[in-house]
Design an enzyme around this catalytic site. Structure first.
Site, PDB file in Angstrom:
ATOM      1  CB  SER A  16      -0.940  -0.056   1.211  1.00 16.76           C
ATOM      2  OG  SER A  16      -2.011   0.835   1.076  1.00 16.76           O
ATOM      3  CG  ASP A  25      -6.619  -3.905  -3.230  1.00 15.63           C
ATOM      4  OD1 ASP A  25      -7.418  -2.967  -3.077  1.00 15.63           O
ATOM      5  OD2 ASP A  25      -5.411  -3.840  -2.905  1.00 15.63           O
ATOM      6  CG  HIS A  53      -5.847  -2.237   0.196  1.00 20.42           C
ATOM      7  ND1 HIS A  53      -4.865  -2.323  -0.767  1.00 20.42           N
ATOM      8  CD2 HIS A  53      -5.368  -1.401   1.154  1.00 20.42           C
ATOM      9  CE1 HIS A  53      -3.837  -1.569  -0.401  1.00 20.42           C
ATOM     10  NE2 HIS A  53      -4.115  -1.005   0.750  1.00 20.42           N
ATOM     11  CG  ASP A  54      -7.369  -4.018   5.569  1.00 21.43           C
ATOM     12  OD1 ASP A  54      -6.515  -3.187   5.186  1.00 21.43           O
ATOM     13  OD2 ASP A  54      -8.191  -3.787   6.467  1.00 21.43           O
TER      14      ASP A  54
END
Lengths: 370, 370
Positions: free
Chosen positions: B165, B322, B351-352
């Site tokens: 990220s 994501d 995303h996590d």
């Protein structure tokens, strides 16, 4: 429901064409007290609506067009004193359009909204705006209020009830609650029940409005409205309404007027500010919470059971790039008993494609009515 | 950059293992004035970092692990007085892990953050917190500060710089700015340049914090911090960090403790509130704006040109679900000169997943270092 027996009182018409029967002129109907799904009674409910065309003698050529969250009864036509915005589904109603002279088309402003139908900014029985006192309402309550309008207008049955997004929720509820009075339901870019994802996107919007110090717990009508909170809510919502593809290709990393602000930031700020000029924050919250509560299966054995006994002919349409009301949710609707095959519209614009791609929507409506 | 010539002053160590060289203990380095990309000079910059293992005599067995927006230098290990949270990439560092005793692993808290490295809550030269006076910084500025740390530590080159990220943004910038000192870049769930969609999601977050009356234009350190604004921002962000599939299947329409609140609303509220206890709102904004400005191609002929002359071996990895840093953005990175084939990790979490699927990340790192 006996659509021809319940009395309604036509209130004094207000607005440019009120009382003249001119197409698109807003009219008002007082339907009295409304018993809500929660058990609470909302007193002195007024419905504001527009209509196009003539009801036939059998009262069965009616079509109900249901608007979305920040829409209104002005489906087609130019802006005017009553109408801050031009029609949001231009080309849908009128000669040569899918809803032509064969139909009596009705569009009502939604219960809980701020465009003439009773909502949080309306006067409560004590003459002061409801504000924080306005009760929680559901999509079923909204449909119940519209049924009173249909009854007053002498409508025996609808050829179709149609709508997109939040409007599609009401269209679906019409089909479930009044199966004998609705021959077709056309549900565009909507869902049988609000999803966890949709409720999540709403959560930060509601929190943003509540945080605005001008919100004052909802009782702000004597002071400044919570325009900043509503703007942030709209910015979140607007991003969910558009596709990543569109935001990347239309704006990308461009700067606004070569200044420090990104063009997409300016775009969202513009849309957030613009909504504040025409929409009430309490209505935004009441309607958002009604959408969160939307579930055609609640108390009826669940969504699948309801879809398996769905009575009107259901046409579900989706936008291929919609990331808020995903195509999968439309596909679920298309499993309803006797439903038409799912219609997938193409748009680069995401959820807002249900408004932008008016020609494709018109084709969906034309096909469903054929 | 001459990584061995620039002097740094090691500040008095603070914390549980400070000065002892124990693994995971925070240490501090004062790097003096930092000339920013904007032309502004940030004076008296301090870097807070942790390290694991021993630098070899050639100074070339170093690995730099770059944390994400609200992460910190505590890549692995239990929470403690210095560490409000446990390690965020457990299993990455240590015996039997991809970054084992062969490597000297360094993780620095990011410039502009609030975990010991200079940021908006740090004292300005006048002794008062910077607050609104903290300058805009870029990912390149953050990397420049880290290069001063690397120099001080005697690192001649990195076997790898890696991150996910926002951390992946710094890893990419390291590869572009210091090609001779970085042999591998591992960029997980990140992008070559912030997209219009990513900037759009950030816009409402920034607006929410600014709207909080406790924000006071950024100069709130003498009063209450803008916890509500930060919470709303986190709720928006957290929704982008998770997949719709997860929110629908994990929470759906469930109510919290059978009360009126939806479980997903409670979940987001919990995450929003929790962040406020450990993170500074000004840092959140400064880092968000640095991410918005991220573009490895800026002033260098564009992203494609930079990727075509990329020097370190680049391994890009994405999470299939994501929706914020989409797989397409990782695929673009994998077009870099000499890059490894794109690695697609599977996760239902969105995303996590770059944090949650630690075993898959470890496999990516192991593969890249093989």
């Amino acid at each position: 429901m006996t659509l021809t027996s319940r009395p309604g009182t036509t209130a004094e018409p207000v607005g440019s064409g009120g009382g003249t029967g001119l197409p698109g002129a807003r009219r008002y109907l007082d339907i009295g007290d409304l018993s809500l799904e929660s058990g609470v009674t909302l007193s002195g409910v007024r419905i504001c609506y527009e209509s196009w065309g003539q009801l036939n003698e059998r009262g069965d050529n009616a079509v109900l067009v249901e608007h979305a969250l920040t829409g209104d009864s002005h489906v087609v036509g130019p802006p005017g004193p009553d109408h801050p915005t031009p029609g949001w589904w231009e080309g849908l109603i009128g000669l040569g359009s899918p809803l032509d002279e064969r139909y009596f088309v009705v569009a009502a402003n939604v219960l809980g909204g701020c465009r003439g139908t009773t909502g949080p900014s309306s006067p409560a029985p004590d003459g002061q705006p409801y504000g924080s006192r306005f009760p929680a309402i559901t999509v079923r309550d909204q449909v119940k209020a519209e049924a009173a309008l249909a009854e007053h207008l002498g409508i025996s049955s609808f050829a179709a009830v149609l709508g997109g997004s939040m409007g599609g929720m009401r269209a679906l509820e019409w089909g479930v609650t009044y199966p004998a009075q609705v021959r077709r339901v056309i549900a565009v870019a909507t869902t049988a029940a609000a999803s966890g994802d949709q409720i999540a996107w709403a959560a930060s919007q509601l929190a943003a409005i509540r945080m605005d110090p001008d919100f004052a717990g909802g009782d702000y009508y004597a002071g400044r409205p919570p325009l900043r909170g509503l703007s942030v809510a709209r910015q979140i919502a607007h991003t969910t309404y558009r596709s990543g593809y569109e935001l990347n290709t239309r704006f990308g990393r461009a700067r606004q007027d070569d200044g420090p602000q990104f063009a997409v930031e300016s775009y969202l700020d513009h849309h957030g500010t613009k909504l504040g000029r025409r929409f009430d924050a309490n209505s935004y919250m009441v309607l958002t919470e009604a959408m969160n509560a939307h579930d055609i299966g609640r108390g009826r054995g669940g969504v699948e059971a309801v879809l398996q006994r769905f009575s009107p002919r259901l046409t579900a349409a989706v936008v291929d790039s919609d990331r808020l009301y995903t195509p999968a949710e439309g596909a679920r609707l298309a499993t309803a008993r006797g439903a038409a095959p799912l219609v997938t519209m193409h748009s680069d614009h995401g959820h807002d494609g249900f408004l932008i791609e008016a020609a494709q929507v018109a084709a969906v409506v034309r096909g469903a009515l054929a």
